[in-house]
Design an enzyme around this catalytic site. Structure first.
Site, PDB file in Angstrom:
ATOM      1  N   LYS A 111       0.843  -1.206   0.000  1.00  0.00           N
ATOM      2  CA  LYS A 111       0.000   0.000   0.000  1.00  0.00           C
ATOM      3  C   LYS A 111       0.879   1.258   0.000  1.00  0.00           C
ATOM      4  CE  LYS A 111      -4.232  -1.740   0.390  1.00  0.00           C
ATOM      5  NZ  LYS A 111      -4.561  -2.626   1.495  1.00  0.00           N
ATOM      6  N   LYS A 194      -6.968 -12.990 -13.682  1.00  0.00           N
ATOM      7  CA  LYS A 194      -8.282 -13.299 -13.113  1.00  0.00           C
ATOM      8  C   LYS A 194      -9.237 -12.118 -13.258  1.00  0.00           C
ATOM      9  CE  LYS A 194      -7.639 -12.101  -8.270  1.00  0.00           C
ATOM     10  NZ  LYS A 194      -7.959 -12.532  -6.922  1.00  0.00           N
ATOM     11  N   LYS A 197     -12.177  -6.171 -10.326  1.00  0.00           N
ATOM     12  CA  LYS A 197     -12.731  -4.826 -10.499  1.00  0.00           C
ATOM     13  C   LYS A 197     -11.720  -3.902 -11.160  1.00  0.00           C
ATOM     14  CE  LYS A 197     -14.722  -4.960  -6.538  1.00  0.00           C
ATOM     15  NZ  LYS A 197     -15.679  -5.414  -5.665  1.00  0.00           N
TER      16      LYS A 197
END
Ligand code: AMP
Length: 329
Positions: A111, A194, A197
């Site tokens: 992050k 895969k 979103k």
């Protein structure tokens, strides 16, 4: 009966990957375990969502889970921010969590790399909030993917450390588990990887028939096999995998035989796949419509879940306060 706790991030609409990779196992688990499923809206504050978006996302995810068959009569479904005991336990766990160990967590480092301008304390203490979510209900099992394994290890650490510091055998160590040995991976339609979103290749449960058809017809294919029983390249394998997931086994067999005989017509296969995806999504889509327009019912479900989750959390906090040495109340 063993207790299962699982958090759901309110990050937009559910797609087929979410359904077959996660939601389906929630529906199975609610039959076998005492399940707590919560919408992790406090966790989502690390990215500072706008209040209107946060509210909308929580409603959307609740409506979609209900539409999929997650059942408030079988599982405790609640919104994290309705349970004030969670941040209290989070505070206690943070007192015994060390900066060094939190900084070493891989998902934190990721992050930081992705968003160097928003390295907030909530991000750093994500594992303590997650541990609080889990141990507040004395979870035996937490269904998680590989990416969450380190956070689960931390949750076990924090539970153990609490017991050691206060010389009690209070919190149990939650185990990570998966319902099947082989995690379902729903592929995208853009050739590789895969469905997700962020990759923009997702078919959402809310997509209507023509949207599904458009997305499926755009799926990457090739010129077709030239020798019988040829190994399928990834984009083709992906379409077959999707068909295996949503279609009848005989449909899959039919197109697989065609492929092996070098007689495959991808257009026909895609039309069939789109029809089968639509047949799967249509009843869920209708229920999403129903739930998302039924504000009163959504509130009722959230309130029922909050009451049960609060009861469980309050019992834990009463014990914890006493163990730590606060006055009994
Ligand atoms: P996300 O929306 O990425 O936070 O994922 C929510 C849940 O759905 C997680 O448990 C994921 O592992 C699962 N999931 C997301 N995408 C896929 C996919 N393409 N295949 C299988 N599971 C998935």
């Amino acid at each position: 009966m063993e207790t299962v706790v699982s958090g759901i991030r309110p990050t937009g609409n559910l797609h087929l990957g979410n359904y077959f990779g996660a939601v389906k196992s929630f529906i199975t688990m609610q039959e076998q375990y005492k399940c707590f499923y919560f919408i992790a809206d406090w966790h989502s504050l690390t990215t500072h969502p706008h209040p209107a978006n946060l509210r909308q996302n929580v409603r959307t995810i609740l409506a979609e889970y209900l539409a999929c068959g997650v059942d408030p009569d079988k599982a405790t479904i609640y919104v994290q921010s309705d349970i004030r005991e969670i941040p209290e336990l989070y505070l206690y766990l943070n007192m015994n969590a060390y900066i060094g160990e939190l900084e070493r967590v891989t998902s934190f480092k990721e992050k930081v790399r992705q968003n160097p301008n928003n390295v907030n304390a909530g991000l750093l203490t994500y594992p303590t909030l997650m541990a609080a979510d889990i141990i507040i209900h004395h979870a035996d099992k937490v269904p998680v993917g590989k990416d969450q394994e380190q956070n689960m290890e931390m949750a076990r650490h924090f539970a153990r450390r609490f017991n050691q510091i206060y010389e009690v055998e209070y919190f149990k160590e939650p185990a990570s588990f998966s319902l099947s040995d082989k995690a379902v991976k729903v592929p995208g339609l853009d050739g590789t990887g895969k469905m997700g979103k962020s990759t923009g290749n997702a078919i959402y449960l809310i997509d209507d028939e023509s949207t599904i058809k458009k997305k499926v017809m755009r799926a990457v294919t090739d010129q077709g096999p030239t020798t019988p029983n040829q190994v399928k390249p990834e984009p083709i394998e992906n379409i077959f995998t999707l068909m295996q997931i949503v279609s009848d086994p005989s449909t899959y067999e039919y197109f697989n035989d065609k492929y092996n005989a070098c007689e495959i017509r991808y257009g026909d296969m895609k039309k069939q796949l789109a029809a089968d995806i639509n047949a799967f999504c249509a009843p869920i889509r209708e229920r999403i419509e129903y739930y998302s327009h039924n504000e009163a019912l959504l509130s009722q479900v959230a309130e029922k879940g909050a009451t049960a989750a609060r009861e469980s959390a309050a019992r834990t906090l009463q014990d914890v306060r006493q163990i730590i040495g606060f006055r009994r109340n």
